[in-house]
Design an enzyme around this catalytic site. Sequence first.
Site, PDB file in Angstrom:
ATOM      1  N   LYS A   1     -14.054   5.083  -6.460  1.00  0.00           N
ATOM      2  CA  LYS A   1     -12.596   5.420  -6.492  1.00  0.00           C
ATOM      3  C   LYS A   1     -11.934   3.888  -5.929  1.00  0.00           C
ATOM      4  O   LYS A   1     -10.985   3.357  -6.940  1.00  0.00           O
ATOM      5  CB  LYS A   1     -11.807   6.422  -5.878  1.00  0.00           C
ATOM      6  CG  LYS A   1     -10.336   6.227  -5.530  1.00  0.00           C
ATOM      7  CD  LYS A   1      -9.824   7.488  -4.745  1.00  0.00           C
ATOM      8  CE  LYS A   1      -9.842   7.582  -3.419  1.00  0.00           C
ATOM      9  NZ  LYS A   1      -8.822   6.776  -2.888  1.00  0.00           N
ATOM     10  N   ASN A   2     -12.094   3.362  -4.855  1.00  0.00           N
ATOM     11  CA  ASN A   2     -11.379   2.323  -4.309  1.00  0.00           C
ATOM     12  C   ASN A   2     -12.032   1.043  -4.764  1.00  0.00           C
ATOM     13  O   ASN A   2     -11.361  -0.075  -4.204  1.00  0.00           O
ATOM     14  CB  ASN A   2     -11.746   2.522  -2.819  1.00  0.00           C
ATOM     15  CG  ASN A   2     -10.697   3.737  -2.218  1.00  0.00           C
ATOM     16  OD1 ASN A   2      -9.699   4.045  -2.819  1.00  0.00           O
ATOM     17  ND2 ASN A   2     -10.901   4.042  -1.002  1.00  0.00           N
TER      18      ASN A   2
ATOM     19  N   ARG B   1      -1.570   5.598  -3.084  1.00  0.00           N
ATOM     20  CA  ARG B   1      -1.443   4.421  -2.227  1.00  0.00           C
ATOM     21  C   ARG B   1      -1.910   3.357  -3.041  1.00  0.00           C
ATOM     22  O   ARG B   1      -1.417   2.235  -2.997  1.00  0.00           O
ATOM     23  CB  ARG B   1      -2.513   4.671  -0.864  1.00  0.00           C
ATOM     24  CG  ARG B   1      -2.333   3.411  -0.099  1.00  0.00           C
ATOM     25  CD  ARG B   1      -1.131   3.161   0.686  1.00  0.00           C
ATOM     26  NE  ARG B   1      -1.302   2.318   1.600  1.00  0.00           N
ATOM     27  CZ  ARG B   1      -0.581   1.657   2.530  1.00  0.00           C
ATOM     28  NH1 ARG B   1       0.748   2.317   2.607  1.00  0.00           N
ATOM     29  NH2 ARG B   1      -0.343   0.733   3.046  1.00  0.00           N
TER      30      ARG B   1
ATOM     31  N   CYS C   1      -2.615   9.768   0.602  1.00  0.00           N
ATOM     32  CA  CYS C   1      -2.903  10.694   1.685  1.00  0.00           C
ATOM     33  C   CYS C   1      -1.911  10.667   2.863  1.00  0.00           C
ATOM     34  O   CYS C   1      -1.746   9.351   3.177  1.00  0.00           O
ATOM     35  CB  CYS C   1      -4.196  10.608   2.159  1.00  0.00           C
ATOM     36  SG  CYS C   1      -5.370  11.412   0.851  1.00  0.00           S
TER      37      CYS C   1
HETATM   38  N1  EPU Z   1      -1.470  -1.193   7.932  1.00  0.00           N
HETATM   39  C1  EPU Z   1      -0.210  -1.858   8.466  1.00  0.00           C
HETATM   40  N2  EPU Z   1       0.503  -2.555   7.709  1.00  0.00           N
HETATM   41  C2  EPU Z   1       0.366  -2.817   6.183  1.00  0.00           C
HETATM   42  C3  EPU Z   1      -1.077  -2.307   5.709  1.00  0.00           C
HETATM   43  C4  EPU Z   1      -1.682  -1.380   6.452  1.00  0.00           C
HETATM   44  O1  EPU Z   1       0.215  -1.721   9.446  1.00  0.00           O
HETATM   45  O2  EPU Z   1       1.155  -3.147   5.640  1.00  0.00           O
HETATM   46  C5  EPU Z   1      -2.329  -0.461   8.572  1.00  0.00           C
HETATM   47  C6  EPU Z   1      -2.354   1.009   8.118  1.00  0.00           C
HETATM   48  O3  EPU Z   1      -1.151   1.727   8.523  1.00  0.00           O
HETATM   49  C7  EPU Z   1      -3.636   1.289   8.960  1.00  0.00           C
HETATM   50  C8  EPU Z   1      -4.492  -0.184   9.024  1.00  0.00           C
HETATM   51  O4  EPU Z   1      -3.467  -1.159   8.655  1.00  0.00           O
HETATM   52  O5  EPU Z   1      -3.470   1.715  10.126  1.00  0.00           O
HETATM   53  C9  EPU Z   1      -5.562  -0.199   7.870  1.00  0.00           C
HETATM   54  O6  EPU Z   1      -4.975   0.260   6.587  1.00  0.00           O
HETATM   55  P1  EPU Z   1      -5.664  -0.329   5.334  1.00  0.00           P
HETATM   56  O7  EPU Z   1      -4.373  -1.227   4.860  1.00  0.00           O
HETATM   57  O8  EPU Z   1      -7.039  -1.163   5.281  1.00  0.00           O
HETATM   58  O9  EPU Z   1      -5.743   0.952   4.381  1.00  0.00           O
HETATM   59  P2  EPU Z   1      -5.350   0.940   2.952  1.00  0.00           P
HETATM   60  O10 EPU Z   1      -5.821  -0.249   2.238  1.00  0.00           O
HETATM   61  O11 EPU Z   1      -4.083   1.735   2.784  1.00  0.00           O
HETATM   62  C10 EPU Z   1      -7.914   1.923   1.886  1.00  0.00           C
HETATM   63  C11 EPU Z   1      -8.182   3.075   1.292  1.00  0.00           C
HETATM   64  C12 EPU Z   1      -8.540   4.315   2.157  1.00  0.00           C
HETATM   65  C13 EPU Z   1      -9.216   3.901   3.357  1.00  0.00           C
HETATM   66  C14 EPU Z   1      -8.674   2.474   4.048  1.00  0.00           C
HETATM   67  C15 EPU Z   1      -9.521   2.004   5.430  1.00  0.00           C
HETATM   68  C16 EPU Z   1      -7.530   2.421  -0.926  1.00  0.00           C
HETATM   69  C17 EPU Z   1      -6.758   2.825  -2.049  1.00  0.00           C
HETATM   70  N3  EPU Z   1      -7.316   3.162   0.223  1.00  0.00           N
HETATM   71  O12 EPU Z   1      -6.468   2.270   2.340  1.00  0.00           O
HETATM   72  O13 EPU Z   1      -8.878   5.166   1.428  1.00  0.00           O
HETATM   73  O14 EPU Z   1      -9.176   4.927   4.409  1.00  0.00           O
HETATM   74  O15 EPU Z   1      -8.790   1.520   2.839  1.00  0.00           O
HETATM   75  O16 EPU Z   1     -10.787   1.939   4.976  1.00  0.00           O
HETATM   76  O17 EPU Z   1      -8.442   1.588  -1.154  1.00  0.00           O
HETATM   77  C18 EPU Z   1      -9.351   7.311   0.678  1.00  0.00           C
HETATM   78  O18 EPU Z   1      -9.919   6.810  -0.317  1.00  0.00           O
HETATM   79  O19 EPU Z   1      -9.169   8.590   0.922  1.00  0.00           O
HETATM   80  C19 EPU Z   1      -8.540   6.371   1.575  1.00  0.00           C
HETATM   81  C20 EPU Z   1      -7.552   6.940   2.373  1.00  0.00           C
END
Ligand code: EPU
Length: 412
Positions: free
Chosen positions: A26-27, A80, A104
């Site tokens: 998915k990701n 997201r 989520c």
């Molecule tokens: N964060 C910030 N500011 C930002 C972006 C992120 O403070 O502008 C913080 C987030 O709040 C979090 C941390 O940085 O505390 C890390 O978040 P990250 O940005 O890495 O997460 P994400 O990119 O939103 C992706 C996956 C998630 C997975 C996380 C961590 C996708 C679409 N989602 O999310 O997947 O948990 O990386 O590995 O790629 C899932 O598939 O169920 C899922 C939640």
Amino acid sequence: MRDRFVVEGLNGQKTLKGEIRVGGAKNAVLKALAATVLFEDDVPMTNVPDIEDVKRMHELLDALKTQPTILKKDIAEKFRASIVLTGPVLARYGAVEFPFPGGCVLGERAIDLFLNGFRAMGATVEEDDSYFKITAGGGKLKGARIVFPLVSVTGTETLMMAAVLAEGITVLENAAMEPEIADLALYLNKCSAKIEGAGTPTITITGGGLLHAGGISYDTPPDRIETGSFAILAALAAEDVTITNCNPGWVEVPLALLRQAGVNIETGADYIRILASEVPYKMVSVRTHEYPGFATDLQAPMAVFMSQCEGEGSILETIFDGRFRYVDDLVVMGAKMTVMNPHRVLVRGPAELSRKNLTSPDLRGGLAYILAATVAEGTSTIDNAYLIDRGYQHIEERLQKLGLNIKRESVE
Ligand code: EPU
């Protein structure tokens, strides 16, 4: 109408047998779909999972055909990964409008890293009640050196893709190292992008013109979270289960922890086989971490595993601060878990779990409920199947093949 899963628990018995195939990630595929905006021609894709988030991404891309710079609010608010489209759209069309992305509820999920990255590349950001509006100075993003204050998966992907069509060189420091990012860069490079260092903390992108696929397909890599989830399920309930079409090298840390607990695991180039062992599992402790550490997306499934181990252990969640919403329900089922603070849970085991009517709190939490229901005594239900369908394709059909009595039913 909505769907729910009904699972007949195995009451701690290890009876599952057979093979379960891992689907496309998915990701990974959601980002590759967003990257199609960088291309002048069509991008053929293989191994695309049939999941709800992929359908939503297609809807967003379809809507862009009529309004190329606007991400439709009602769709983008559902997941997201919609935010990764902002990079390619802004880079190609010089502007993008989008709502705060959904997905989520895992505590605070800010977007400041994206906005600051775009600003560093010469864009301006305006915000009203419902939309962010980003405009590239002079209609074109400019290469920049961007140091992420914290590691972000989608932040890295979005700015990496934006930089492909920017003017000049972009350097991303403290970039996320998830294998899906390196895999995407490899594909984009085959199509004339110039990305170096993806998969390491420093990614250097030399901007250029639109990419050209020329018939080369993007082959979606196996989902490592699904791989890890199935390994945990097998550790809990398998007599002899082989997880196929996966990359064991991408789940080394979760496998190491399962082995440490005493799980009998054999791996080959693209499979993981798990056999029941007689001895009770020893408790382990988990600390989530950016890749290659223990994935936060496996944290809830791992908690179910730990509930069946002997001793006392802890889970330290370092990425998100709202990812323990599943704990209360597991406790009602009989798990001995205590939330110490938003980042730490203590687990004591082993605990006998019993049936419960559950409602999926989020995608990975929902999968954890399927695991808990599998281990438990009696028949449990898991409502809000949509949240599980967002990331796991036809989960009930695949688990049925292993001998689990799980079915989907519609409820009013
Ligand atoms: N964060 C910030 N500011 C930002 C972006 C992120 O403070 O502008 C913080 C987030 O709040 C979090 C941390 O940085 O505390 C890390 O978040 P990250 O940005 O890495 O997460 P994400 O990119 O939103 C992706 C996956 C998630 C997975 C996380 C961590 C996708 C679409 N989602 O999310 O997947 O948990 O990386 O590995 O790629 C899932 O598939 O169920 C899922 C939640």
